[in-house]
Structure formats: structure tokens, C-alpha cells
Motif scaffolding. Structure first.
Motif, PDB file in Angstrom:
ATOM      1  N   UNK A  68       0.845  -1.193   0.000  1.00 37.57           N
ATOM      2  CA  UNK A  68       0.000   0.000   0.000  1.00 37.57           C
ATOM      3  C   UNK A  68       0.884   1.248   0.000  1.00 37.57           C
ATOM      4  N   UNK A  69       0.593   2.189  -0.870  1.00 33.24           N
ATOM      5  CA  UNK A  69       1.264   3.483  -0.862  1.00 33.24           C
ATOM      6  C   UNK A  69       0.186   4.521  -0.564  1.00 33.24           C
ATOM      7  N   UNK A  70       0.354   5.297   0.492  1.00 34.27           N
ATOM      8  CA  UNK A  70      -0.657   6.269   0.937  1.00 34.27           C
ATOM      9  C   UNK A  70      -2.029   5.623   0.985  1.00 34.27           C
ATOM     10  N   UNK A  71      -2.081   4.395   1.453  1.00 32.75           N
ATOM     11  CA  UNK A  71      -3.363   3.721   1.616  1.00 32.75           C
ATOM     12  C   UNK A  71      -3.918   3.068   0.367  1.00 32.75           C
ATOM     13  N   UNK A  72      -3.216   3.189  -0.764  1.00 31.64           N
ATOM     14  CA  UNK A  72      -3.712   2.604  -2.016  1.00 31.64           C
ATOM     15  C   UNK A  72      -2.991   1.278  -2.263  1.00 31.64           C
ATOM     16  N   UNK A  73      -3.771   0.208  -2.474  1.00 38.92           N
ATOM     17  CA  UNK A  73      -3.157  -1.074  -2.810  1.00 38.92           C
ATOM     18  C   UNK A  73      -2.760  -1.064  -4.277  1.00 38.92           C
ATOM     19  N   UNK A  74      -1.462  -1.123  -4.525  1.00 40.66           N
ATOM     20  CA  UNK A  74      -1.014  -0.946  -5.903  1.00 40.66           C
ATOM     21  C   UNK A  74      -1.306  -2.145  -6.792  1.00 40.66           C
ATOM     22  N   UNK A  75      -1.705  -3.245  -6.174  1.00 38.47           N
ATOM     23  CA  UNK A  75      -2.057  -4.418  -6.966  1.00 38.47           C
ATOM     24  C   UNK A  75      -3.175  -4.096  -7.974  1.00 38.47           C
ATOM     25  N   UNK A  76      -4.033  -3.170  -7.586  1.00 44.18           N
ATOM     26  CA  UNK A  76      -5.192  -2.893  -8.441  1.00 44.18           C
ATOM     27  C   UNK A  76      -4.948  -1.760  -9.427  1.00 44.18           C
ATOM     28  N   UNK A  77      -3.727  -1.254  -9.491  1.00 44.91           N
ATOM     29  CA  UNK A  77      -3.480  -0.113 -10.376  1.00 44.91           C
ATOM     30  C   UNK A  77      -2.980  -0.559 -11.750  1.00 44.91           C
ATOM     31  N   UNK A  78      -3.392   0.206 -12.758  1.00 43.81           N
ATOM     32  CA  UNK A  78      -2.908  -0.065 -14.117  1.00 43.81           C
ATOM     33  C   UNK A  78      -1.506   0.514 -14.267  1.00 43.81           C
ATOM     34  N   UNK A  80      -0.559   2.812 -16.255  1.00 39.26           N
ATOM     35  CA  UNK A  80      -0.637   4.277 -16.287  1.00 39.26           C
ATOM     36  C   UNK A  80      -0.786   4.873 -14.894  1.00 39.26           C
ATOM     37  N   UNK A  81      -1.609   4.218 -14.063  1.00 35.76           N
ATOM     38  CA  UNK A  81      -1.826   4.719 -12.705  1.00 35.76           C
ATOM     39  C   UNK A  81      -0.569   4.586 -11.864  1.00 35.76           C
ATOM     40  N   UNK A  82       0.154   3.471 -12.079  1.00 39.37           N
ATOM     41  CA  UNK A  82       1.426   3.297 -11.374  1.00 39.37           C
ATOM     42  C   UNK A  82       2.419   4.387 -11.778  1.00 39.37           C
ATOM     43  N   UNK A  83       2.395   4.710 -13.086  1.00 41.87           N
ATOM     44  CA  UNK A  83       3.298   5.752 -13.584  1.00 41.87           C
ATOM     45  C   UNK A  83       2.965   7.098 -12.944  1.00 41.87           C
ATOM     46  N   UNK A  84       1.682   7.389 -12.864  1.00 38.86           N
ATOM     47  CA  UNK A  84       1.266   8.645 -12.223  1.00 38.86           C
ATOM     48  C   UNK A  84       1.670   8.677 -10.750  1.00 38.86           C
ATOM     49  N   UNK A  85       1.562   7.517 -10.109  1.00 40.74           N
ATOM     50  CA  UNK A  85       1.949   7.428  -8.703  1.00 40.74           C
ATOM     51  C   UNK A  85       3.441   7.738  -8.537  1.00 40.74           C
ATOM     52  N   UNK A  86       4.246   7.177  -9.434  1.00 41.47           N
ATOM     53  CA  UNK A  86       5.691   7.445  -9.384  1.00 41.47           C
ATOM     54  C   UNK A  86       5.971   8.930  -9.593  1.00 41.47           C
ATOM     55  N   UNK A  87       5.208   9.520 -10.508  1.00 38.31           N
ATOM     56  CA  UNK A  87       5.443  10.913 -10.858  1.00 38.31           C
ATOM     57  C   UNK A  87       5.066  11.842  -9.704  1.00 38.31           C
ATOM     58  N   UNK A  88       3.963  11.512  -9.019  1.00 40.83           N
ATOM     59  CA  UNK A  88       3.392  12.468  -8.071  1.00 40.83           C
ATOM     60  C   UNK A  88       3.769  12.198  -6.611  1.00 40.83           C
ATOM     61  N   UNK A  89       3.959  10.928  -6.267  1.00 37.82           N
ATOM     62  CA  UNK A  89       4.083  10.591  -4.851  1.00 37.82           C
ATOM     63  C   UNK A  89       5.498  10.236  -4.436  1.00 37.82           C
ATOM     64  N   UNK A  90       6.352   9.921  -5.431  1.00 37.02           N
ATOM     65  CA  UNK A  90       7.653   9.350  -5.093  1.00 37.02           C
ATOM     66  C   UNK A  90       8.764  10.115  -5.807  1.00 37.02           C
ATOM     67  N   UNK A  91       9.800  10.450  -5.019  1.00 34.24           N
ATOM     68  CA  UNK A  91      10.998  11.027  -5.626  1.00 34.24           C
ATOM     69  C   UNK A  91      12.118  10.014  -5.544  1.00 34.24           C
TER      70      UNK A  91
END
Ligand SMILES: Nc1ncnc2c1ncn2[C@@H]1O[C@H](COP(=O)(O)OP(=O)(O)OP(=O)(O)O)[C@@H](O)[C@H]1O
Ligand SMILES: [Mg+2]
Lengths: 225, 403
Positions: A68-78, A80-91
Motif C-alpha cells: 500500500x502506498x498512501x493507503x492505495x493497494x497498488x495491486x489494483x493499479x494499471x 498508467x496509474x502506477x506511472x502517475x503514482x511514481x510521478x506524483x508521490x515518489x521522488x
């Protein structure tokens, strides 16, 4: 402090299937990281530190288990959504800096900003960020190949910070730097942590690990302490 | 604009490997020039033939039907049936005149492949026999006068140029080995007519019908009848009416207008053009291979960079776009240079091969360049598709780890 962990791993397993037999790089790792923590991951070479960091950074997906990243289970992400997560939440801050050779220092920092905002920065945010990591406007026009290792790592830190992510992942950030420059980089990371960012850092150096609040030791894909 | 950053990354990548990119683009240049100039050549040939035929669009030719079934003539072989015994007789001419009452009807005697001697040079040409007033109606004179005197002849422009004839020149008609040749004197020259249905004076000598009958006999056994229709809208109608009337009992004549001939000529021209364009397209295929190769190289070299881009939040389709931009830049540069060179090359080809550039500037001709450019760009994008797909689907970690 918030009670919800910003990162949570539940029995995360990563297996690399090879012709010579499966390599278990992570073996049922469970871990909770609270917002604002500064964590150092240590362990011998090949123990799975980078693999663990790549799972947390959503560069890779676990073979089994949940993350889980910020409460979101990444197993269910596409993808594109994973890419957005990397862009916005992770440095990310890498050992080899990993700047884009075709872009200037300024453009390297601006790049994730463009990805997120679809327009150039007009507020001077990027210039401020660059000068806060000690890169002046002249250096900012240089290509990575024209910068020293320490300067490149500063640019990489600025790039990791540009979209203001809550999580910073550092894989041996001082590994390619001399000890003096390494300490400057660590001071920088420490102050970022004091501003409230969660930092997870892989290191071999126990002096560097001393900056962290908590040290996780990993061996053969398992957390041993 | 987000597009800018990917575009500028692509531009920089091309610039970084300038020579390699230039060579790949050169292939596209050659391919585009090949297909565009072949297209231009074909179009210009078609346009010039169409124009010369449609100048004569008001003409109908009535030909006797030969035993083997005539009517397949092409490229101005209007004399193809004159060697048989078939002819158009007086009654048929009268019928034709009755139907084409508004129009000029010119019965023609003709003998093709006659040996003539000019000075001491021998050659062959067609001899036409026409009534003097029909010559005035059917032939335009560029120099001299219409038929006059007992041995006057009008000579076509091709013969005029080839043998530097002038008014008053003497020409012997007939094979000297087969009796005494007839001698005629040039009184006028016919204007160049180009391709036409009947009565093409360019490589012919026109004499008085009386003279013709004296030499060859066969009075009122015409080889062909030319009808110059006064109202162009009635060409088909008139032709149909004549065919219907004269072929009532049996198939005796065939009527041809320029449209049938035009169809024949343009269809064989377009077959030829497609063929040479296909050969040109092979060079474009080779160019596509080299673009593919260069793009694969570029992707392989930038594998780590792609890994970085992916790890900091670049989506698959954005990587795809970046690589396709790169292929498009090669295509665009190559095709535009190719387009400019086709423009020059096409003009030169028309000048050298057709000695006529009138039709080069027509949209139908210039559109070949646009087609070539579009095909060039499309081929580059197509060639870049697989490398782009490969790049987009790289595993970011694998890409980061590679050296
Ligand atoms: N893509 C891969 N394919 C196969 N095996 C892999 C792959 N990536 C990592 N491994 C294996 O997984 C194990 C853990 O690798 P990892 O890179 O996480 O180690 P590390 O702790 O970061 O080591 P180092 O300190 O040397 O960086 C190693 O045995 C490695 O060989
Ligand atoms: Mg590692």
C-alpha cells in the motif's frame, strides 16, 4: 503524528524466474513505514535491498503479497496509474544519479514538472529549488556530462523534489561520491526529512545510516532486524 | 506544451547521431524522388497526350471494318485497315453526309508506308488523297499555300523538319524499282497535329484526290472518312447514328472518336507509370529498412535513458510518442528534401524526356510530389512503430540496470 502508515508491505515476495532456477530476491517481507520516518536499509550485496526499494517505488510489482502506498493497494493499479503514482508521490535518488543526458540540469529538473503540469514553470519554483540544492543559474544550463558527481546528485535531488512528493527513495545516494560531498548530500536529505518527507535509503555505510531514525537489516530477502 | 519536451528530446537525439540520421534520411530522399518523379513523368505524358487528343475531340473517323475485326488501333494507327480490300464507297459517304448534315465530312484516300525519295534519301510515309476544298477544311497550313497546280503537295511538319524541306522542294513518290516515281512539288506545310483519330499530316504527304486516283486507282473507294463535328456535344450521337445506319445489314464500318483512343492510351500509360513507380517504391522499401535499423539502434542506445524516463513518471505512450517523433523527424526532413529535389528533378525529366514542361505546373502533376512526401513520412512512421513499441514496453528496472 498520523497513525496510518504511508507505506505498508504485507508478505511481499519477489521471485525472479531464471533458467538456472528461481531466485527469491524478497521472501515474505512485511513492513510499515509511518509518515516522516527516515529509514536506512542495510545488508550485504545481493540481499535484496534494491529489489525492496523498487517494489516500494512501484517500478516493479511483487510476485505475491500486497503493497500500500498512501493507503492505495497498488495491486489494483494499471500501468498508467502506477506511472502517475511514481510521478506524483515518489521522488527517486539513484546511486548513479540517472540524469537524462540530452537535457540540461534545469530541464532535467523541469521534466517531471512538465509531465505533471503539462506546462512550463512560470513561478520560478524550479530555479528556487535548484539554488536551494546549491546549483546556480549558470550550472543549471549545463548538461549532466559537464557536471561533477556531487553536482549531478544535487540536480537529481532537485528533480526528485520538483513535484513535491511525500516519499523519497534513495538507493545508495552517496555511493558514487567522496565522503565530504556525501555528507553534504546527507545534510540535505536530513533537512528534507525534517520538513516532513518520508525517506527510505539503501546504504552500505553505517556512518551514513546514522542519519536515519530506524535501520532495517535485510539478508537473503528477509528482514532480520 | 507537454509535446514540446518529447519533441525536443527527439530532436536532440537526432542531432546527437547526426550522420547516422542523415544517412537514413538520405534513403528516404532517394525513395521520395524516385516515386515522385516517376509519377510526374507519367502524369505529364498522360496530360500532354490527353491535351493533343482533346484538341481533336470534335473529330470522328469512319473506318471500314476489316475481315479480322478492326477497331483495336492504338497510337494513331489509323491506316491499319487500308491495306485490305475493305473500303467506304460512294453510297456510304452519301449516307454519312446525310446524317452529319451540319458537319464537315472529308472522305480520304490513303496509302501508308509508301516509299518516297527526297534528294537522294529514301524514306516511307503516308500519302493522303483529298479534294482541294477538303484539304482547306481538314488541314491547317503553317507555311505556303493549299493545294494548287497539278503536282502540288502539302507536307507534314515531321518530314519538313527531318529533310529541311522548303516550298518548291521536289519529292519522288513510289519505289523507283517498280516503275517511274511520281514527282510532286511542295506548295505548303501542314501544322503539327500530334495524336489524332484520322488524317494525321505530321508524317504524310497530301495530294489532290484526282492525282491519288491516277496513281493508285480505286476511285470512290475511300479508305477512311473524317468527320469534323461542328457541335462537340453531338460527337457521340453522330457517331452512333452513323454506325447504326451503315451497319444496319452487316458490320461494314466502325466509328471512332478520340475518347476511345484516349482510354486506350491512358490505360496503357498508367500501367507503365505504375510499373516504374513500383520500381521506385522498392528504393523506398530499402529506405524503410534503414529507418527501422536506425530507430532500433537509437532505442537500444537510449535504453537506460528510457528506463530513467519511465522511473520518474513517463507513461508508455509518451515513450512511444517520443520514438515516433524521432522517426517522423527523419521522415519529414528526408521527405521534404526529397520533395524539393523531385520538384527540380521532375521538371528536368519533363524537359529532357518530353521536351515539354507546360503540364509540369498543373496540380495533377505537382500532386505527385505531395504524394511522395506523404508516403515518405508515412513509411518512416511505420518503420518507427515497432522500435517505439519495444521502447515503450521496456521493463523500467531492466532498462535502468543496463549499461
Ligand atoms: N532482474 C533480475 N533477474 C534475476 N535476478 C535478479 C534480478 N534483479 C535482482 N536479482 C537477484 O535478486 C537478488 C537481490 O538483488 P538486489 O539488486 O536487490 O540486491 P542488493 O541488495 O541491492 O545488492 P547490492 O548491494 O549489490 O546493490 C540478487 O541475488 C540478484 O541476483
Ligand atoms: Mg542494490
Amino acid at each position: 503524528m498520523e497513525k496510518n502508515p504511508v507505506i505498508r508491505l504485507e508478505r511481499v515476495k519477489k521471485v525472479y524466474p531464471l533458467a538456472s532456477g528461481d531466485v527469491v530476491a524478497l521472501d515474505s517481507v512485511s513492513l510499515s513505514i509511518m509518515p516522516g520516518e527516515f529509514i536506512a536499509i542495510m545488508g550485504p550485496s545481493g540481499s535484496g535491498k534494491s529489489t525492496l526499494l523498487n517494489q516500494i517505488g512501484c517500478l516493479d510489482t511483487p510476485t505475491s503479497g500486497d503493497l500500500w502506498i498512501s493507503g492505495i493497494n497498488i495491486r489494483h493499479l494499471s500501468d498508467n496509474e502506477l506511472t502517475d503514482l511514481r510521478r506524483d508521490k515518489i521522488g527517486y535518488i539513484f546511486q548513479n544519479f540517472h540524469l537524462i543526458p540530452l537535457l540540461t540540469a534545469y530541464e532535467n529538473v523541469e521534466y517531471p514538472f512538465l509531465l505533471q503540469n503539462h506546462q512550463h514553470d512560470k513561478s520560478g519554483h524550479i530555479s528556487t529549488l535548484l539554488s536551494s540544492v546549491g546549483i546556480d543559474i549558470y550550472l543549471a544550463e549545463h548538461r549532466p556530462s559537464e557536471l561533477s558527481g556531487g553536482q549531478q546528485q544535487r540536480v537529481a535531488i532537485a528533480r526528485a523534489l520538483v513535484n513535491n512528493p511525500p516519499i523519497l527513495l534513495c538507493d545508495e545516494p552517496t555511493g558514487n561520491l567522496d565522503s565530504k560531498t556525501g555528507l553534504q548530500i546527507m545534510e540535505m536529505l536530513q533537512s528534507l526529512n525534517e520538513q516532513g518527507r518520508t525517506i527510505i535509503m539503501v546504504t552500505h555505510d553505517s556512518a551514513i545510516a546514522g542519519y536515519a531514525d530506524r535501520i532495517i537489516v535485510i539478508r537473503d530477502g528477509r528482514i532480520v532486524s | 506544451m507537454i509535446g514540446d519536451i518529447f519533441f525536443s528530446l527527439s530532436v536532440r537525439s537526432v542531432r546527437l547521431h547526426f550522420l547516422r540520421s542523415l544517412l537514413a534520411a538520405l534513403g528516404i530522399v532517394i525513395g521520395v524522388v524516385a516515386i515522385s518523379s516517376m509519377g510526374i513523368l507519367g502524369t505529364n505524358m498522360t496530360l500532354s497526350i490527353t491535351a493533343s487528343l482533346s484538341e481533336n475531340a470534335n473529330e470522328l473517323s469512319v473506318n471500314p471494318v476489316s475481315g479480322t475485326g478492326g477497331g483495336g488501333g492504338m497510337f494513331g494507327s489509323q491506316q491499319s485497315e487500308s491495306d485490305d480490300d475493305q473500303c467506304i464507297d460512294r453510297d456510304q459517304v452519301r449516307d454519312i453526309r446525310r446524317i452529319a448534315i451540319q458537319d464537315t465530312v472529308i472522305p480520304i484516300y490513303s496509302e501508308s508506308g509508301e516509299t518516297i525519295t527526297i534528294g537522294d534519301e529514301e524514306t516511307r510515309c503516308t500519302i493522303y488523297g483529298l479534294k482541294p476544298e477538303d484539304v482547306v477544311a481538314g488541314i491547317k497550313i503553317s507555311e505556303g499555300s493549299y493545294l494548287k497546280g497539278s503536282s502540288g503537295a502539302i507536307v507534314g511538319s515531321e518530314l519538313q523538319e527531318r529533310y529541311s524541306l522548303h516550298i518548291g522542294s521536289r519529292i519522288k513518290i513510289g519505289d523507283p524499282d517498280e516503275g517511274t516515281p511520281h514527282i510532286v512539288r511542295v506548295v505548303g506545310f501542314a501544322e503539327e497535329k500530334g495524336m489524332s483519330m484520322a488524317l494525321n499530316p505530321d508524317n504524310a504527304i497530301i495530294v489532290d484526290a484526282k492525282l491519288f486516283v491516277d496513281w493508285y486507282g480505286g476511285e470512290y473507294e475511300y479508305d477512311q472518312v473524317l468527320i469534323i463535328v461542328s457541335d462537340i456535344n453531338t460527337v457521340t450521337e453522330t457517331g452512333d447514328a452513323i454506325e447504326e445506319q451503315l451497319n444496319r445489314k452487316e458490320e461494314t464500318v466502325s466509328v471512332r472518336d478520340s475518347s476511345g483512343m484516349l482510354e486506350n492510351v491512358t490505360s496503357s500509360l498508367s500501367t507503365m507509370t505504375s510499373f516504374v513507380t513500383a520500381i521506385g517504391a522498392i528504393s523506398l522499401l530499402v529506405a524503410a529498412t534503414s529507418i527501422f535499423n536506425v530507430m532500433m539502434m537509437s532505442v537500444t542506445e537510449r535504453i537506460k535513458e528510457i528506463g530513467i524516463l519511465r522511473s520518474i513518471g513517463t507513461k508508455k505512450r509518451e515513450i512511444l510518442k517520443m520514438i515516433l517523433y524521432e522517426a517522423s523527424i527523419l521522415g519529414l526532413v528526408g521527405s521534404i528534401i526529397g520533395g524539393i529535389m523531385s520538384f527540380v528533378g521532375g521538371y528536368l525529366i519533363c524537359m529532357i524526356m518530353l521536351s515539354d514542361t507546360t503540364y509540369f505546373w498543373m496540380p495533377a502533376s505537382l500532386v505527385n510530389i505531395a504524394n511522395g512526401v506523404v508516403v515518405g513520412i508515412a513509411i518512416c512512421i511505420f518503420s518507427g512503430m515497432y522500435p517505439a513499441w519495444r521502447a515503450a514496453n521496456l521493463d523500467p528496472i531492466e532498462a535502468l540496470r543496463s549499461n
